[in-house]
Scaffold this active site. Structure first.
Site, PDB file in Angstrom:
ATOM      1  N   CYS B 309     -55.058   6.495   9.457  1.00 15.03           N
ATOM      2  CA  CYS B 309     -54.614   5.841  10.510  1.00 15.03           C
ATOM      3  C   CYS B 309     -54.932   6.757  11.875  1.00 15.03           C
ATOM      4  O   CYS B 309     -55.153   5.802  12.957  1.00 15.03           O
ATOM      5  CB  CYS B 309     -53.159   5.035  10.431  1.00 15.03           C
ATOM      6  N   ARG B 339     -60.112  14.703   1.357  1.00 18.56           N
ATOM      7  CA  ARG B 339     -59.286  15.961   1.358  1.00 18.56           C
ATOM      8  C   ARG B 339     -59.640  16.821   0.399  1.00 18.56           C
ATOM      9  O   ARG B 339     -60.229  16.779  -0.752  1.00 18.56           O
ATOM     10  CB  ARG B 339     -57.975  15.613   0.604  1.00 18.56           C
ATOM     11  N   GLU B 341     -59.206  19.586  -1.995  1.00 22.70           N
ATOM     12  CA  GLU B 341     -57.915  19.780  -2.940  1.00 22.70           C
ATOM     13  C   GLU B 341     -57.833  21.243  -3.451  1.00 22.70           C
ATOM     14  O   GLU B 341     -58.624  21.368  -4.376  1.00 22.70           O
ATOM     15  CB  GLU B 341     -57.749  18.835  -3.882  1.00 22.70           C
ATOM     16  N   ARG B 350     -56.792  12.446  -8.848  1.00 20.95           N
ATOM     17  CA  ARG B 350     -56.740  13.423  -7.728  1.00 20.95           C
ATOM     18  C   ARG B 350     -58.116  13.814  -7.189  1.00 20.95           C
ATOM     19  O   ARG B 350     -58.698  14.447  -7.989  1.00 20.95           O
ATOM     20  CB  ARG B 350     -56.017  14.641  -7.825  1.00 20.95           C
ATOM     21  N   GLU B 358     -55.325   0.818   4.399  1.00 26.63           N
ATOM     22  CA  GLU B 358     -54.418   1.538   5.209  1.00 26.63           C
ATOM     23  C   GLU B 358     -53.612   0.311   6.120  1.00 26.63           C
ATOM     24  O   GLU B 358     -54.277  -0.414   6.569  1.00 26.63           O
ATOM     25  CB  GLU B 358     -54.750   2.433   6.427  1.00 26.63           C
ATOM     26  N   ASP B 421     -41.699   6.797  -0.758  1.00 28.57           N
ATOM     27  CA  ASP B 421     -43.106   7.102  -1.725  1.00 28.57           C
ATOM     28  C   ASP B 421     -42.710   6.415  -2.977  1.00 28.57           C
ATOM     29  O   ASP B 421     -41.780   6.173  -3.575  1.00 28.57           O
ATOM     30  CB  ASP B 421     -42.764   8.568  -2.391  1.00 28.57           C
ATOM     31  N   GLU B 439     -47.760   9.938  -7.508  1.00 28.87           N
ATOM     32  CA  GLU B 439     -47.463   9.298  -6.093  1.00 28.87           C
ATOM     33  C   GLU B 439     -48.546   8.321  -5.932  1.00 28.87           C
ATOM     34  O   GLU B 439     -49.723   8.619  -5.964  1.00 28.87           O
ATOM     35  CB  GLU B 439     -47.461  10.303  -5.057  1.00 28.87           C
ATOM     36  N   ASN B 442     -47.305   4.934  -0.164  1.00 25.73           N
ATOM     37  CA  ASN B 442     -46.082   5.172   0.543  1.00 25.73           C
ATOM     38  C   ASN B 442     -45.926   4.129   1.845  1.00 25.73           C
ATOM     39  O   ASN B 442     -46.827   3.503   2.079  1.00 25.73           O
ATOM     40  CB  ASN B 442     -46.113   6.487   0.996  1.00 25.73           C
ATOM     41  N   CYS B 467     -46.628   2.982   8.864  1.00 23.20           N
ATOM     42  CA  CYS B 467     -47.651   2.699   8.293  1.00 23.20           C
ATOM     43  C   CYS B 467     -47.710   2.779   6.635  1.00 23.20           C
ATOM     44  O   CYS B 467     -46.285   3.136   6.408  1.00 23.20           O
ATOM     45  CB  CYS B 467     -48.948   3.709   8.590  1.00 23.20           C
ATOM     46  N   ARG B 474     -55.672   5.914  -7.208  1.00 16.96           N
ATOM     47  CA  ARG B 474     -54.164   6.216  -7.771  1.00 16.96           C
ATOM     48  C   ARG B 474     -53.696   4.899  -8.615  1.00 16.96           C
ATOM     49  O   ARG B 474     -52.993   4.931  -9.377  1.00 16.96           O
ATOM     50  CB  ARG B 474     -53.487   6.712  -6.941  1.00 16.96           C
TER      51      ARG B 474
END
Lengths: 507, 507
Positions: B309, B339, B341, B350, B358, B421, B439, B442, B467, B474
């Site tokens: 975002c 990301r 990681e 992951r 989003e 979450d 997770e 969120n 947001c 996931r």
């Protein structure tokens, strides 16, 4: 083409006076250096001209023509010497090039300006359409092993060839043009879009945030593509990666020349937060990014996707596809691709971050040619009849050649290999006949290039691919340029799919 | 907190014995250095302890407590001296810090390990829960002007505070859990997906190419989100940029600590192809990428989007939004985010390149709180009732705080600010009660942070944002982990939307 090579092979032990070496050296001109030379061309093979030993060193001088070239002969000699290992109680520890020259290299034409190579070449002396190349003695043996000498010669020939195309007009041939269409607008739609807050420039060159109305038009175009292109022709959607690790541009050939146009990706060499405390503290104290510090702590791992389809090929890489799975017909619009536009950006007509529906098909040559034709026909129908755009189609320099620095048409056009470009009229640029039109879409038959580059085979024989790409930014730029912003002037096919709302209002 | 500062102000001319300077220096302790100190705290304001001139130099020693701190007093003094310019025929040309120390800085707690700051600090002496900070005399005056001294003090206090959280367990509070659901699978779906050729690893860490069947599930999830979340709540789609120029992480606060986790973007400093001939030649000769050469020719311009975002906010940056446009309810799935990681990647659970829907909403505090609740309810309904997943909801450390290095809950929870979450059970990880859940989604009320950071205001008063984000990777990992690959065990809501086909077969 004449090779002259002087080198020193350094052994792990004294080899002076070893009779095994003498025997080998006496025999090479008869067999070892001749092997593989075409019939009738044996005279062009390598010849050992001189040799001598001194302590642990063996000096050689080798000359050759085009077949079994001197650098290859040197590598063969090293292998044979190492096979003697047990007998002479010594192995070759190091090979040092003392002199390597190639004379009378045929360039195909006379260079129009100086030719240079950035590595391993000390001098290039041009005489007419021939060149003498003097290599650096520092050229590493592993570069020679990897075929570097031949690659350098090819590179020089290619650089001369390119000089001939440089600065020339784009090569293209008109294939077809639509009827003249009614035009409802004469302004630059990008300026209009910004004024209406439908899109907004970011802090980065050639990048926009696209608001709800623009996105609704994007989605309408997507729906039309699904309904009139992908569904009827049996294409399925996939998600292609958008970051390309180096392996991808290395295989696709983009690594040959993409550098000035690429967005590069770097990741931390070390991810431990303690390692990054300097950059964190710097920002906390100054409010600025510690760019020099970042440059020291990252490594370049690849580029952001440029042509969209290359990273897909990792899905098939190294595999043999069963014939029954062919043709593979897929498309992707899972994210933006990027170009660093040296020539400057231009509203939504030339952006650096752009959104494209990429169409890809893989099969036998006949399948690929047939699908390309159908995709071209469908796209023509969509652009000409459904969006009612005024367009032209051209046969152009294939994009994969252009992106490797080529500026000429495919020399395999007769096999059906090549690219068709769709250009759209932009009324705000001026009169139809005189103004520059916008390239909005292409369709290509690429041939064996990608399957070969990514080592993909078919149980059914030869494997080809083709693709089609066009950015939504450019489609919509063309559409709004010709039709304007009043929905009543839009063809129903798009009008009924687009939901226009008040954009966010600013005080 | 006690400041001690010695500095030399260098003038463009001799200033020794100037009575205008003497008059000013005699007066500062009464007015200039006191101005703005809170009532009753005047004793904490700056005091000029000593001063002297010699040639074109004015030496000063200033001490202070917490209000009108010595560095600020020095800047005020410089301004006043420059106002004398005409009379003394000299201006301040340079300010040099000779000594700057802050004593008895209250840290809030005793540090558990050494505290260091990478710039402008020579020593930090800790005594219990207080510290004496000795700044480098080389601290530039423009860093002081930009508030660098206060920022360094805050940074030190924060580093001590963080030591207390480091290594501690994740802070979270269970809010709700779904019923136990029937589980049809006990393997890691990522391994299964790879085995079936539905997805394939690329040459890059944590990146996959997703085939037709996986993509069909992604599209089913998208459709469900549109039908059951976005349409009923009146959200509209936008296209958010996926490359973030530095301005974005600088404003969003990610520039505080994102460094070890980011994918960096670099572009050529110069785009002229001639400048890049070295890299081109190198690849042509060796078949390898000339990484060192590239590093010299590019500059870091930002990062690949991390939280999705933040780059949107450039759409509103610096604007006053009319109240009638509020609330703004939008979503984006126009491309992947990235990301690095450090902890390693793990199948599709992951990844480093991931695809996320989003959801973003902006409005008055009441509007944002209300929408967040509705979004949370809809997501709960979708995950619990439609996908029939076994999930739990937690109140957790807000992501924007976590991504700036914080490890504690929001201290504005009572205003409704915070993150919820959603975690899903992964049967292959072991028993419900003992295994680690994933997770997957969120929802947050962020408060005024983003509007403030991007200077966005509302005609209607306070402006907040919230947001919601969750990656398809996931969601699908959780779904396949619980439901497996047999469509008969899938809820109809997803089963009827997914079209499964034979994937490409390899020989």
């Amino acid at each position: 083409m004449l090779f002259e090579l002087e080198a020193v092979l350094e052994f792990s032990n004294d080899v002076s006076g070893k009779k095994e070496i003498e025997e080998l050296m006496e025999s090479v001109n008869k067999e070892l250096f001749k092997r593989g030379a075409p019939k009738g061309k044996e005279e062009e093979a390598s010849k050992l001209k001189e040799w001598s030993t001194e302590g642990n060193k063996l000096k050689v001088r080798i000359t050759s023509g085009r077949y079994v070239r001197a650098p290859d002969a040197l590598l063969r000699l090293r292998s044979q010497l190492n096979l003697l290992g047990g007998k002479i109680k010594a192995g070759v520890r190091r090979v040092e090039i003392r002199r390597l020259e190639v004379k009378e290299v045929e360039l195909g034409r006379e260079p129009s300006e100086e030719v240079r190579v950035a590595f391993y070449v000390d001098r290039i002396d041009v005489k007419g359409d021939k060149a003498d190349i003097k290599f650096s003695p520092s050229i590493p043996i592993d570069v020679i092993e990897a075929g570097g000498v031949d690659r350098i010669i090819e590179l020089i020939i290619e650089k001369v060839e390119r000089q001939a195309y440089e600065g020339k007009e784009e090569v293209k041939r008109l294939l077809w043009e639509s009827k003249e269409k009614e035009v409802f607008f004469d302004k630059d739609p990008s300026a209009e879009l910004e004024k209406m807050n439908w899109i907004r420039r970011t802090h980065s060159k050639g990048q926009f945030v696209y608001g709800r109305n623009f996105t609704s038009i994007v989605n309408a175009v997507k729906e039309i593509l699904v309904e009139h292109l992908y569904k009827p022709l049996g294409f399925r959607e996939m998600l292609f990666p958008k970051f390309e690790p180096w392996d991808v541009p290395k295989r696709s050939g983009h690594a040959k020349s993409i550098y000035p146009d690429a967005y590069y990706v770097m990741v931390p060499k070390v991810s431990n937060p303690k390692e990054w405390e300097e950059a964190m503290d710097y920002f906390r104290i100054t409010g600025e990014i510690h760019k020099e510090g970042i440059m020291k702590k990252v490594e370049p791992v690849g580029i952001l996707s440029y042509a969209q389809c290359p990273p897909f090929w990792q899905f098939l890489e190294g595999k043999v596809v069963r014939e029954e799975s062919l043709p593979i017909k897929i498309y992707d619009w899972s994210g933006p691709t990027y170009r660093n536009e040296a020539g400057g950006t231009q509203g939504i007509a030339r952006v650096e971050e752009f959104h494209r529906a990429e169409t890809l098909f893989i099969g036998s040559p006949a399948q690929v040619r047939e699908i390309a034709k159908k995709v071209e026909d469908r796209l023509t129908f969509i652009l000409d009849k459904l969006l009612e755009l005024e367009i032209k189609k051209y046969s152009v320099v294939p994009w994969w050649m252009a992106q490797e620095g080529e500026k000429k048409m495919s020399d395999k056009e007769d096999e059906g290999i090549g690219t068709v470009d769709f250009e759209a009229y932009l009324p705000y640029k001026g009169e139809r006949k005189r103004s520059e039109w916008l390239e909005i879409q292409n369709v290509s038959v690429i041939g064996e290039k990608y399957p070969k580059a990514f080592s993909v085979k078919s149980t059914g024989g030869e494997l080809w691919s083709g693709c089609a790409g066009g950015s939504f930014e450019r489609w919509i730029c063309a559409f709004l340029s010709q039709k304007g912003f009043e929905k009543k002037n839009w063809p129903d096919e798009i009008g009924r799919r687009v939901k226009l709302e008040e954009e966010v209002k600013f005080a």
